[in-house]
Scaffold this motif. Structure first.
Motif, PDB file in Angstrom:
ATOM      1  N   GLY A   1       9.930  -7.721  -4.464  1.00  0.00           N
ATOM      2  CA  GLY A   1       8.576  -8.235  -4.621  1.00  0.00           C
ATOM      3  C   GLY A   1       8.056  -8.815  -3.326  1.00  0.00           C
TER       4      GLY A   1
ATOM      5  N   GLY B   1       0.848  -9.299  -2.064  1.00  0.00           N
ATOM      6  CA  GLY B   1       0.019  -8.159  -2.414  1.00  0.00           C
ATOM      7  C   GLY B   1      -0.722  -7.578  -1.239  1.00  0.00           C
TER       8      GLY B   1
ATOM      9  N   PRO C   1       1.834  -4.505   0.825  1.00  0.00           N
ATOM     10  CA  PRO C   1       2.611  -3.689  -0.108  1.00  0.00           C
ATOM     11  C   PRO C   1       3.635  -2.797   0.576  1.00  0.00           C
TER      12      PRO C   1
ATOM     13  N   THR D   1       7.076  -4.177   0.379  1.00  0.00           N
ATOM     14  CA  THR D   1       7.605  -4.415  -0.970  1.00  0.00           C
ATOM     15  C   THR D   1       7.879  -3.090  -1.666  1.00  0.00           C
TER      16      THR D   1
ATOM     17  N   ASP E   1       6.400  -1.668  -5.024  1.00  0.00           N
ATOM     18  CA  ASP E   1       5.340  -2.004  -5.979  1.00  0.00           C
ATOM     19  C   ASP E   1       5.797  -1.657  -7.393  1.00  0.00           C
ATOM     20  N   THR E   2       6.400  -2.640  -8.026  1.00  0.00           N
ATOM     21  CA  THR E   2       6.953  -2.426  -9.375  1.00  0.00           C
ATOM     22  C   THR E   2       5.861  -2.181 -10.411  1.00  0.00           C
ATOM     23  N   VAL E   3       4.688  -2.778 -10.199  1.00  0.00           N
ATOM     24  CA  VAL E   3       3.586  -2.571 -11.143  1.00  0.00           C
ATOM     25  C   VAL E   3       3.122  -1.128 -11.093  1.00  0.00           C
TER      26      VAL E   3
ATOM     27  N   ALA F   1       4.207  -8.133 -16.309  1.00  0.00           N
ATOM     28  CA  ALA F   1       4.306  -8.153 -14.855  1.00  0.00           C
ATOM     29  C   ALA F   1       3.915  -9.550 -14.390  1.00  0.00           C
TER      30      ALA F   1
ATOM     31  N   GLY G   1       3.394 -11.401 -11.916  1.00  0.00           N
ATOM     32  CA  GLY G   1       3.018 -11.653 -10.536  1.00  0.00           C
ATOM     33  C   GLY G   1       1.781 -12.532 -10.506  1.00  0.00           C
TER      34      GLY G   1
ATOM     35  N   ASN H   1      -2.191 -12.027  -5.828  1.00  0.00           N
ATOM     36  CA  ASN H   1      -1.696 -11.638  -4.506  1.00  0.00           C
ATOM     37  C   ASN H   1      -0.172 -11.582  -4.451  1.00  0.00           C
TER      38      ASN H   1
ATOM     39  N   ILE I   1       3.130  -9.271  -5.815  1.00  0.00           N
ATOM     40  CA  ILE I   1       3.758  -8.136  -6.493  1.00  0.00           C
ATOM     41  C   ILE I   1       5.097  -8.627  -7.043  1.00  0.00           C
TER      42      ILE I   1
END
Length: 392
Positions: free
Chosen positions: A201, A204, A207, A210, A212-214, A247, A249, A252, A254
């Motif tokens: 994570g 935001g 990205p 990271t 981006d699990t979403v 989710a 988060g 801002n 992730i």
């Protein structure tokens, strides 16, 4: 006086008492496998009517009536449920639930009360028939793996095995006093799906640094729609739905983990097993392709409910004798589930419906209710089916 008329008369005579029993159970709902007070209340009533009961599966009850008109090995079982749902009732009635967040929103209070009334009638007519009637008050229908499975594992019927097991369940779509029946496959299997996508994570705004699990989980959800639209054989009803997407988060942030939960329903056990593999493969491959890791848990629920065609036809003919042909309807398949399916895997079984007379008060809703006059048929019909079968 003919048997049907005797049963109708007794059902009318006891209707007010059956309604009072229903209201008491409705006011004091208990969740699955916690039906201690409900079980004690039902047991007390049955004992008042001269029946002996034994505790089964923790909070269930089994009462048995043996006809005294002669010896016979014929045996039938009638089943009702005891548990309620985690629903907050919105009905403003004198007998509304007194337990916050718990309600009989699936009609189990109706089923149990009607079976108590039927037990009373059958007991009073024990000199008129041969054979055996099991009256089974089952705990935990609403929670996996289901009380039916526990009862079967306990060999609840012992050496006196039934030739058929019958269950009655309310249905708002049917009119008051109507019944519905369907031979063969009637209700779906149901499995719980839990998928977790994990990754690094972060902010935001960055990205690229990271995973981006979403976004990854969103792709998983969309791709899994192919299970029912492209992988499922067109002739096999199939539903895959997700009702929870978590989710945690921020605008801002992730999150490092996203979780979804859903349900898979179908009408074919072979395809069911294959679909589980496909769900796992799609989810893992999609998530991995986007740099995330993925775990899939599938909790197998109730199997497909299959009504024995021969017994369903026989019980349908009895229903028409008792209610009249116009009040016995043909049912369509349903993608809802029912743990009575476990009984149907072990015995010839018939699961039929009783109309509530209130089509806008849906099952599992906080407004669910019934026209209590349906309990006249709901009490008399199980008694009629049992005695008709034993006397045939």
């Amino acid at each position: 006086m003919q048997l049907a008329e005797i049963i109708r008369k007794k059902s009318a005579q006891y209707l007010d008492e059956v309604i009072a029993i229903r209201r008491h159970i409705h006011m004091h709902p208990e969740l699955s496998f916690r039906e201690h007070e409900t079980s004690a209340f039902v047991k007390k009533r049955l004992e008042e009517y001269g029946l002996d009961c034994k505790t089964v599966a923790g909070t269930g009850l089994l009462a048995t009536i043996t006809g005294k008109a002669g010896r016979s090995s014929k045996c039938i079982a009638l089943r009702a449920e005891l548990d309620a749902l985690p629903v907050t009732e919105k009905n403003d009635l004198p007998w509304r639930s007194l337990v916050p967040g718990v309600m009989h929103a699936c009609g189990h209070d109706v089923h149990a009360s009607c079976l108590i009334g039927a037990a009373r009638i059958i007991k009073e007519l024990e000199d008129e028939f041969t054979g055996t009637v099991h009256l089974l008050f089952q705990p935990g229908e609403e929670t996996l793996p289901g009380g039916a499975k526990k009862l079967l594992e306990e060999k609840v019927f012992g050496n006196n095995q039934p030739s058929v097991v019958i269950a009655q369940h309310v249905l708002p779509e049917l009119g008051a006093g109507e019944t519905g029946i369907r031979p063969g496959v009637y209700m779906a299997s149901g499995d719980e799906i839990y998928i977790t996508v994990s990754g690094k994570g972060g902010h935001g705004a960055t990205p690229d640094k990271t995973v981006d699990t979403v976004a990854a989980m969103s792709h998983v959800v969309v791709a899994l729609q192919q299970v029912s639209s492209r992988f499922a054989p067109p002739h096999i009803p199939t539903v895959l739905s997700f009702g929870k997407f978590i989710a945690n988060g921020a605008t801002n942030v992730i999150p490092g983990e996203v979780i979804i939960e859903g349900t898979f329903r179908t009408m074919d056990e072979e395809w069911r097993a294959e679909a589980h593999e496909i769900i796992n493969r799609i989810a893992v491959n999609i998530a991995t392709s986007l740099g995330a890791s993925c775990s899939v848990e599938i909790r197998k629920g109730y199997p497909v409910l299959y009504n024995d065609p021969g017994m369903t036809s026989l019980m349908g003919s009895y229903m028409k004798e008792y209610l009249g042909s116009r009040k016995v309807k043909d049912l369509q398949i349903r993608m809802t589930t029912e743990d009575f399916a476990w009984f149907a895997r072990e015995y010839p079984a018939v699961f039929y419906r009783l109309g509530t007379g209130m089509p806008d008060r849906l099952l599992h809703s906080p407004e669910f209710d019934i026209d209590e006059q349906i309990m006249l048929e709901g009490t008399g019909l199980p008694a009629w089916l049992a005695l008709s079968f034993l006397l045939q």
